[in-house]
Design a protein around this motif. Sequence first.
Motif, PDB file in Angstrom:
ATOM      1  N   THR A 106      -2.674  -1.581  -0.745  1.00 38.83           N
ATOM      2  CA  THR A 106      -1.228  -1.458  -0.536  1.00 38.83           C
ATOM      3  C   THR A 106      -0.514  -1.235  -1.868  1.00 38.83           C
ATOM      4  O   THR A 106       0.358  -0.363  -1.977  1.00 38.83           O
ATOM      5  CB  THR A 106      -0.674  -2.726   0.144  1.00 38.83           C
ATOM      6  OG1 THR A 106      -1.342  -2.907   1.384  1.00 38.83           O
ATOM      7  CG2 THR A 106       0.812  -2.619   0.391  1.00 38.83           C
ATOM      8  N   LEU A 113       0.539   3.439   3.261  1.00 39.49           N
ATOM      9  CA  LEU A 113       0.960   2.068   2.914  1.00 39.49           C
ATOM     10  C   LEU A 113       1.296   1.280   4.178  1.00 39.49           C
ATOM     11  O   LEU A 113       0.901   0.119   4.326  1.00 39.49           O
ATOM     12  CB  LEU A 113       2.172   2.146   1.993  1.00 39.49           C
ATOM     13  CG  LEU A 113       2.703   0.848   1.371  1.00 39.49           C
ATOM     14  CD1 LEU A 113       3.378   1.172   0.047  1.00 39.49           C
ATOM     15  CD2 LEU A 113       3.684   0.134   2.235  1.00 39.49           C
ATOM     16  N   TYR A 129      -1.889   0.214   5.988  1.00 44.20           N
ATOM     17  CA  TYR A 129      -2.514  -0.959   5.356  1.00 44.20           C
ATOM     18  C   TYR A 129      -1.735  -2.222   5.693  1.00 44.20           C
ATOM     19  O   TYR A 129      -2.314  -3.291   5.915  1.00 44.20           O
ATOM     20  CB  TYR A 129      -2.572  -0.790   3.828  1.00 44.20           C
ATOM     21  CG  TYR A 129      -3.423   0.357   3.347  1.00 44.20           C
ATOM     22  CD1 TYR A 129      -4.528   0.779   4.069  1.00 44.20           C
ATOM     23  CD2 TYR A 129      -3.136   1.016   2.154  1.00 44.20           C
ATOM     24  CE1 TYR A 129      -5.319   1.830   3.627  1.00 44.20           C
ATOM     25  CE2 TYR A 129      -3.923   2.056   1.702  1.00 44.20           C
ATOM     26  CZ  TYR A 129      -5.001   2.469   2.432  1.00 44.20           C
ATOM     27  OH  TYR A 129      -5.773   3.500   1.991  1.00 44.20           O
ATOM     28  N   ASN A 130      -0.422  -2.081   5.706  1.00 41.70           N
ATOM     29  CA  ASN A 130       0.447  -3.209   6.007  1.00 41.70           C
ATOM     30  C   ASN A 130       0.165  -3.750   7.411  1.00 41.70           C
ATOM     31  O   ASN A 130       0.019  -4.963   7.624  1.00 41.70           O
ATOM     32  CB  ASN A 130       1.900  -2.746   5.868  1.00 41.70           C
ATOM     33  CG  ASN A 130       2.878  -3.901   5.841  1.00 41.70           C
ATOM     34  OD1 ASN A 130       4.062  -3.695   5.897  1.00 41.70           O
ATOM     35  ND2 ASN A 130       2.399  -5.124   5.754  1.00 41.70           N
ATOM     36  N   THR A 179       1.884  -8.181   1.747  1.00 42.97           N
ATOM     37  CA  THR A 179       1.979  -6.712   1.802  1.00 42.97           C
ATOM     38  C   THR A 179       3.347  -6.253   2.326  1.00 42.97           C
ATOM     39  O   THR A 179       3.718  -5.090   2.160  1.00 42.97           O
ATOM     40  CB  THR A 179       0.884  -6.120   2.709  1.00 42.97           C
ATOM     41  OG1 THR A 179       1.032  -6.661   4.017  1.00 42.97           O
ATOM     42  CG2 THR A 179      -0.509  -6.430   2.181  1.00 42.97           C
TER      43      THR A 179
END
Lengths: 65, 176
Positions: free
Chosen positions: A24, A36, A39-40, B53
Amino acid sequence: MGKKTCWAIIIATIVINVVMLQWTVEAFLGRDYEILLTYNVISLVSAGIALFAYLQWRKVEYKKQ
Amino acid sequence: MTCKKKLGRNQKDTNADMINLVDNVNRDDDLKYNRRAFLKTAVGTSVALGVATIPFSVKAMLGVEKDYERVEIAKLTDLPEGDSVVFNYPTEKDPAILVHTVNGDLKAYNSACTHLMCPVFYEKEQDVLLCPCHAGYFDVNSGHPTAGPPQRELPLIEIEVDNGIVYAVGRQYRHG
């Protein structure tokens, strides 16, 4: 689901989340915003699975004999 | 008569009854640092890593880059072939480098190395951009890494030449 399975799942989610956090940050610095977000989502799902596994483990661990 | 080999009741390592009950001086630690506590900490770690994240996604959604200004970098007459000049673009916090290559091309990139943000320099002899911190090499014509630890290309600064003056007009993060 047994206690050992819960342990395995929780350890696996830590590994996944460490890798996802690294990726990330890389995606953020490289302005790859679409990947991104992927992945989050993976990271949050993994965290949710860890929480679910913990609740299962707690149910078994603290069950009265 | 008492046995001399037998330790006194209150001496260390005695086997006398009701003495070893106090041997577990670490009982507080045993209550805190056990298997159950370890698993709970592991779950907390996993959730914390997952949540960590989120700020990146939020910042990515909020931080859509606005239009770039047209900024003067240098006069062509002040920049002979094989020379370079540093400037900041698009903000004062973004160092950049304009290179007049030995082939006569004009190339501009943000000069913070994509490995650990050290400034990159133009190496005239090898016609490359070099990051001296960890020997990272970038192709001066594309900005892509050719050797060393960097994995991503340098952000490209779009330039225009107008009446012998070089202007920066935009930036591309992923290119080529």
